[in-house]
Design a protein around this motif. Structure first.
Motif, short mmCIF file in Angstrom:
data_model
loop_
_atom_site.label_atom_id
_atom_site.label_comp_id
_atom_site.label_asym_id
_atom_site.label_seq_id
_atom_site.Cartn_x
_atom_site.Cartn_y
_atom_site.Cartn_z
N HIS A 195 0.80 -1.23 0.00
CA HIS A 195 0.00 0.00 0.00
C HIS A 195 0.83 1.27 0.00
O HIS A 195 0.29 2.36 0.07
N ALA A 249 0.33 2.87 -5.11
CA ALA A 249 -1.12 2.92 -4.88
C ALA A 249 -1.59 4.27 -4.31
O ALA A 249 -2.62 4.78 -4.76
N GLY A 275 -4.57 -6.62 -1.00
CA GLY A 275 -4.95 -5.23 -1.19
C GLY A 275 -5.89 -4.69 -0.12
O GLY A 275 -6.19 -3.50 -0.12
N ASN A 316 -6.69 -0.88 -1.59
CA ASN A 316 -5.71 -0.73 -2.65
C ASN A 316 -6.30 -1.16 -4.00
O ASN A 316 -6.68 -2.31 -4.16
#
Lengths: 237, 117
Positions: A35, A39, B53, B73
């Protein structure tokens, strides 16, 4: 003996994987490496830069558009390969049973008929709203393709053959790569980069239009590819 | 180790799913069942990458009025969408080849095919 080998192999795969998985950062922690690199930038700037509020769509069609262009080429190639493998190669074997139309239950037939218009509507909605809601070309195209498959199941072969447009069939099957390349060239003319999208507040509409055009192309192409593959596979039943 | 695994139980579930698929691929002789196993393995990998994510308490990464960070994400989701489409393509091609084998050889059992050679 054979069973022991299988268990040994499975353990040899599972144990290292489980040890590796236990070493990963805890599930859902916001500071995991996944992350912290690219991103956050997508999340911060995506909506204004890419012309799509849905960041997943922005990543797929804008930031990583070339990747997706390759992907739609892959599904088109897969369809071409299925056609090459199956069409015109029906060897006569003893197993070829005479084509018997399976009687379809009245309930199935009725439900598919009733649901069909709503499924069409929903697939169009999913395709056109891909940049603002969850969804997009692939998802909507799959819904439409699934509807064609469901209709093929309840119809006779002649009726089902009329479901797909006959004449521009090849063009529609290639709709996804074609729409993508057209948008890419448009981007080349507008911004100087292949698949470049105009950035900025005043040209946000242009970028959104280009995204929608690609989404529609992917939707139509995806649905046609799925339906064609299914038809080709079912042709010799 | 066990405590760490408990934190990552989602990932561990993906590993288990992967092994189920691998088991199907190596023990079943029917080619269609083998491809089902392959698809289960693919699904496990997709689920694993999408799970990386996830952000605790995150919202869907769709901007608009009234949505607040943290966001999930978007990158793994976008990559896996590509992966799913490629997986569908390879499955379609594989099934096409299975149909062709059925027409040519009259069987899709891997051991019978090996004998027929």
């Amino acid at each position: 003996m054979k069973r022991a080998l299988v268990i040994a192999l499975l353990l040899a795969v599972a144990v290292p994987l489980l040890i590796a998985v236990a070493d990963l950062p805890p599930h859902g922690s916001p500071d995991a490496p996944a992350h912290t690199h690219v991103a956050p930038r997508y999340l911060e700037r995506g909506a204004e830069e890419a012309g799509a509020e849905n960041i997943v769509t922005a990543v797929i069609l804008n930031y990583r558009g070339l990747d997706t262009l390759g992907e739609v080429t892959v599904i088109f190639t897969a369809m071409a390969a299925v056609l090459a493998v199956l069409v015109g190669a029906r060897a006569v074997t003893a197993l070829d049973t005479p084509a018997s139309a399976l009687p379809v239950s009245m309930i199935v037939r009725f439900i598919v008929r009733v649901l069909a218009p709503f499924i069409v509507l929903f697939s169009i909605y999913v395709v056109l709203n891909g940049h603002v809601t969850p969804g997009g070309g692939f998802q909507g195209g799959t819904i439409a393709g699934a509807l064609v498959i469901a209709l093929t199941l309840i119809m006779s072969d002649e009726q089902a053959a009329r479901l797909l447009p006959r004449r521009p069939e090849r063009v529609l099957q290639a709709a996804a790569p074609l729409a993508f390349i057209m948008t890419g060239v448009t981007g080349l003319l507008l911004t100087g980069d292949f698949l470049g999208y105009p950035v900025g507040h005043e040209s946000a509409l242009v970028a959104t239009l280009m995204l929608t055009f690609v989404e529609i192309g992917i939707g139509v192409g995806g649905a046609m590819v799925i339906a064609t593959i299914f038809r080709t596979m079912g042709a010799g039943r | 180790m066990i405590a760490a695994l408990w934190h990552n139980i989602d990932y561990a579930a993906c590993v288990v799913l992967f092994c189920i698929g691998l088991y199907t691929v190596i023990t079943k002789h029917n080619l269609i069942k083998k491809f089902m196993g392959l698809n289960i393995m693919e699904t496990a990998v997709f689920a694993f990458i999408v799970a990386t994510g996830v952000v605790e308490g995150g919202n869907a990464p769709i901007m608009g009025p009234g949505v607040e960070p943290p966001f999930i994400n978007p990158l793994p989701q976008a990559l896996i969408l590509t992966g799913i489409v490629v997986a569908v393509s390879t499955t379609a091609l594989a099934l096409g080849l299975v149909i062709r084998i059925w027409h040519q050889c009259g069987t899709i059992e891997a051991d019978e095919l090996r004998e027929a050679e």
